[in-house]
Structure formats: structure tokens, C-alpha cells
Design an enzyme around this catalytic site. Structure first.
Site, short mmCIF file in Angstrom:
data_model
loop_
_atom_site.label_atom_id
_atom_site.label_comp_id
_atom_site.label_asym_id
_atom_site.label_seq_id
_atom_site.Cartn_x
_atom_site.Cartn_y
_atom_site.Cartn_z
N GLU A 96 0.81 -1.21 0.00
CA GLU A 96 0.00 0.00 0.00
C GLU A 96 0.85 1.27 0.00
O GLU A 96 0.59 2.20 -0.75
CB GLU A 96 -0.93 0.01 1.20
CG GLU A 96 -1.96 1.10 1.08
CD GLU A 96 -3.10 0.89 2.06
OE1 GLU A 96 -4.26 1.03 1.65
OE2 GLU A 96 -2.83 0.57 3.24
N ASP A 97 1.86 1.31 0.85
CA ASP A 97 2.62 2.55 1.01
C ASP A 97 3.77 2.71 0.02
O ASP A 97 4.12 3.82 -0.36
CB ASP A 97 3.20 2.65 2.44
CG ASP A 97 2.10 2.78 3.47
OD1 ASP A 97 0.94 2.98 3.06
OD2 ASP A 97 2.41 2.66 4.66
#
Ligand code: MN
Length: 518
Positions: A78-79
Site C-alpha cells: 500500500e505505502d
């Protein structure tokens, strides 16, 4: 009190001593460290400290190497934009599954409407699919709460409230007492600042003296017990501030009605010794009448077992004594997770895989859509169902005649998930829809005007047709055009009465508008 975790402490906490297990964790550690290079937290610390801390706590709780590795990797997709394929290639499908599970759970967000809390909790559990995903997410949240002071002020209350409304009840219902208590006490001052001050003012002045007294009492008890038994442990605990607050609310804020602010725990090897210890305690200090509770014979709904008694000591301290076996203690601290730990130790290397089979199997009855397809408890030849503790078996049992309707688990194992799905707005709002609902249903659920002017939509980032059927956890983005209008075909692919009513209305309005006015 943030613990600086590093590879050494994580490996040191692993239950397994297998070379390949250590190699796996080591590989995940350096992979995540590289992926999060130049990425910092609000505190200014390297982001990687978060991942190392989460992994370290999970290892300390006794979770297996795959869970620990997935914890290290839980934010890379996600990051940091690492592709799922890259994780699968490096770490295999099981770890990818765990990482993606945690990522998906990240989109469950509290938006301040109490009405939806129960749905959110269910969604949260259902989305996890695997108990290990839930474990990672709970510990992830725990670390985020431990470092909440660094987060911008305006964000703190929402995060703390979400913790209290979603994470705490889930932890509680899974019997994870230690995480529940820590999450509650970390969130308390942010969510109820005034009440927190009030509670603190009541207990803080006496606390130091009380702790000294408690330690003395514990030693006295320890000596007394040592005269008749071996291999037991004692420690004391102070009631959590948040749970004290809840009790004070029910007791008119009168501290003299609180009997369990201080407790001493006795942990013994066997159930027999629990009752024996109770006898010793009652000979030593006078029990208060009607305060003896046998949660061994009658466990609490979440599986909690112990003997409780309240005594008044010779120097007039009111004290709760909790007596339990080591296994009961582990269960009360780690709940469902303690069985993962237990299995791991028992069957060694194969445990992780078996657990992966076992837990989804047990929880499947309330997992969305699968409810209809899968019998509650299949006779799994690989796994001896007799080893499963009674209360977990109960979760798995589909008992249609269940009377305890207020019970979270009972509701979960009902047909809730076989009829409803949850989809998200890009902001994370949850839209609750019937199965088979389409993009159009979703648009009308947001707002009539959005529904009436829907032009196109994206699901999970990809353009889709308007008749696209939505699945659980889909993130849906609706694009509107003022000139767009509903047509009769929409009725064929909408499931909600709301959408169909508005579509009919809009078609009728358009016809009336075409008719020449007289
Ligand atoms: Mn995280």
C-alpha cells in the site's frame, strides 16, 4: 514506552529454532527495510521502526514465522508500491495472502455513525478471512496507538475512537484481554479527555502507596501458597483506567463500590490446584460474601476461565484474587491467538499450515458468501477436532436455535453475510448492500442525485460497466454527468428498492416533461 525492535530481538522471540524459519524472517526484514528506505513516520523516525515493532510484538506473542514475516511486509504494497507479484515471487502465496488481507482491512474506517459500528466490526472480522490477518492488524493498531502522540492533533480523536469502537470489541470478543486493555487505555484520554481526568484524579493520589502494599501482600500470599504447592506464579495487576471508568459509570462514581481495582493473580499447573489455592486464600483472608465466582465451571461467553474471589486483608485492603491455570491465563491474555501459539509448540513445523486450514474452517460459517457453500464443521481428516477448545468449537457450530441474540458470534454465524455485501467509497465509507447489487445501487445509496446522473464508474481502480455486480470489499468510485439520466434497462440490474424507485420516478418525470403542456 516504545520498544526499539531489531532483527535480533525478533529472532530471539521466535518460538521456532528452525533455520529456514529464521531465514524467512530475516529476508522479510531486509526486504521491508529496503522498501521503506527514506520513508518516515510522523515522529520523524524511520517508518521501518513501525514494522519491526509490530513483528517483534507478534513474535513475542508466539506467532509463527510466516505471520511475523507478513507483519514486516504489511505496508510495502500500500505505502511503497511494491507489486503483489513481487511479494509472491519472493515469499510465496501464503505470505502474499496475509499481506493483502492486512491491506484490505486498512480500508475499514470508522466514520462516526454508531449505527454502523456493529456492521463494521463484522466486516472487520469477515474481511480478515484468516485469524493471522486479524492478529497482525490488531498489533499494527496497538503500535499506532502507542505512537499516537506524534500524529497531527486533528487526526488523533478519530483514530482513537475507531480503536475503541472497532478494534477493542473485536479483541474482546476474540478473548484477547491483554491487547484489549492496552488499546482501551491508550484510546481513553483522546476519546473522553474530561472523564479520563476525573478517573485519574480518583486513583492517582493513592496509587504509589497501593502498589507498594500490593507487592507486600503478594509476597505474603506467595509464601503461604509455597507451603502447600509448587510450580505456581503470582503477580498483581491494577484495573485498566478505561474499564474502571465504565464501571464507575455504573456505580455512581463511588470508589467504595469498586472491588477489583487491585487484583492478585495466582497461576497454577492444574484445575485441582485452582480450587486448592482458593481454599488457602480463604483461610488467610476473609472473603466478602457472594463475591466468589467460578468461571472455570461456568466460563464467560468469550471463553474466559478463572476463579475469582474478593477478600479483605488483615490491614483492610479490598483485593480481588484471580486463580487460573497457565493455559487459562494464556487464553485470557491472547484468546484465539493462544491456540495458534499452543499448536505451534505442539506440532512444530507443520502447525502453521494446519492452522491456516483450521482457523478459516472454524470461522467460515460467518464468512461472507461461503456461509451457504460450506458446512460449519467439516470432518477434516487432517485435523483432530477434539483438540479444539470447546468455545472455539461453539463459534463454528451453526446452531439455528441460538437464543443469545445479543451475541456477536451468534450473529456472525447467522446468515448476515450470506445476504449482504459491503463496498467502500474512495474515502472509506462503508455502503451496505444486498448480494447482487450493482454500481447503480451503490450510486443511489450514496445520494439520489449521484444515482440519477451516474455516467461511469471505477471498481478497485478499473473502469467497469454500470451493471457490474459488486463484491465484498470493493472500492467504488462513481462519475456523474449532469446530462445523464436513468433508463429502463437499469431496472434489470438493480437490487435495492431505493434505486428502483428513483429510476422509475426519473423515467416518469422525463415522460411527463416530454408531453406538451396544455
Ligand atoms: Mn502499519
Amino acid at each position: 514506552m516504545e520498544i526499539m525492535a531489531n532483527l535480533r530481538s525478533i529472532l530471539g522471540h521466535l518460538t521456532s529454532t528452525q533455520k529456514e524459519d529464521h531465514a524467512l524472517v530475516e529476508k522479510a526484514y531486509s526486504f521491508a527495510e529496503r522498501a521503506h528506505k527514506d520513508h518516515t513516520r510522523y515522529s520523524g523516525e524511520p517508518y521501518f521502526t513501525h514494522l519491526a515493532s509490530v513483528a517483534d510484538m507478534l513474535a513475542e506473542m508466539g506467532m509463527g514465522p510466516k505471520t511475523v514475516a507478513a507483519a514486516l511486509l504489511h505496508d510495502v504494497v500500500e505505502d511503497m508500491g511494491v507489486t503483489p507479484e513481487a511479494i509472491r515471487d519472493e515469499f510465496g502465496p501464503e505470505i502474499l495472502f496475509l499481506v493483502e488481507g492486512v491491506t484490505k482491512l486498512g480500508s475499514v474506517r470508522y466514520h462516526g455513525t454508531d449505527r454502523h459500528n456493529e456492521s463494521l466490526r463484522k466486516l472487520f472480522v469477515a474481511t480478515s478471512e484468516d485469524i493471522r490477518v486479524l492478529m497482525i492488524k490488531l498489533v499494527d493498531r496497538l503500535h499506532n496507538m502507542q505512537t499516537l502522540e506524534h500524529v497531527p492533533k486533528e487526526k488523533q480523536p478519530r483514530i482513537a475512537r475507531e480503536t475503541l469502537e472497532i478494534y477493542v470489541p473485536v479483541a474482546h470478543r476474540l478473548g484477547m484481554g491483554r491487547i484489549r486493555k492496552e488499546l482501551e487505555d491508550l484510546a481513553f484520554p483522546y476519546v473522553y479527555p474530561e472523564e479520563y481526568k476525573k478517573v485519574n484524579a480518583l486513583v492517582a493520589p493513592d496509587m504509589k502507596d497501593a502498589l507498594e502494599k500490593l507487592e507486600k501482600l503478594r509476597k505474603t500470599l506467595q509464601k503461604k501458597l509455597a507451603a502447600s504447592m509448587k510450580d505456581f506464579k503470582t503477580h498483581y495487576r491494577v484495573k485498566g483506567m478505561y474499564s474502571l471508568f465504565r464501571k464507575l459509570e455504573r456505580r455512581e462514581w463511588d470508589m467504595s463500590h469498586i472491588y477489583d481495582l487491585y487484583a492478585i493473580r495466582i497461576i497454577v499447573p492444574s484445575v485441582d490446584q485452582c480450587y486448592q489455592a482458593l481454599g488457602i486464600v480463604h483461610q488467610m483472608w476473609r472473603p466478602l460474601p457472594q463475591r466468589v465466582k467460578d468461571y472455570i465451571a461456568f466460563p464467560k461467553p468469550n471463553g474466559y476461565q478463572s476463579l475469582h474471589t474478593t477478600v479483605i486483608t488483615n490491614d483492610k485492603v479490598i483485593l480481588e484474587i484471580q486463580i487460573r491455570t497457565e493455559q487459562m491465563h494464556k487464553e485470557s491474555e491472547f484468546g484465539v491467538a493462544s491456540h495458534l501459539i499452543y499448536k505451534d509448540v505442539q506440532v512444530g513445523q507443520t502447525a502453521a499450515n494446519r492452522m491456516a486450514d483450521l482457523i478459516p474452517m472454524l470461522f467460515r460459517p460467518f464468512l461472507w458468501r461461503r456461509a451457504a457453500e460450506t458446512p460449519a464443521v467439516t470432518t477434516n481428516k487432517e485435523y483432530n477436532i477434539e483438540q479444539v477448545p470447546e468455545w472455539i468449537k461453539e463459534i463454528a457450530e451453526v446452531n439455528k436455535n441460538t437464543k443469545d441474540t445479543g451475541d456477536f458470534v451468534a450473529e456472525l454465524r447467522g446468515d448476515f453475510f450470506s445476504h449482504r455485501i459491503f463496498a467502500f467509497t474512495p474515502k472509506g465509507d462503508v455502503i451496505d448492500l444486498p448480494i447482487g447489487a450493482s454500481v447503480i445501487d451503490f450510486a443511489y445509496a450514496i445520494h439520489t442525485d449521484v444515482g440519477n446522473h451516474t455516467a461511469s464508474a471505477k471498481v478497485n481502480g478499473k473502469m467497469v460497466q454500470l451493471h457490474k455486480e459488486l463484491g465484498n470489499g470493493d472500492i467504488v468510485e462513481i462519475y456523474t454527468k449532469p446530462s445523464n439520466k436513468p433508463n429502463a434497462k437499469w431496472l434489470n440490474f438493480t437490487k435495492t428498492g431505493l434505486a428502483q424507485r428513483h429510476i422509475r420516478q426519473s423515467i416518469a418525470d422525463a415522460r411527463n416533461a416530454e408531453r406538451p403542456s396544455i
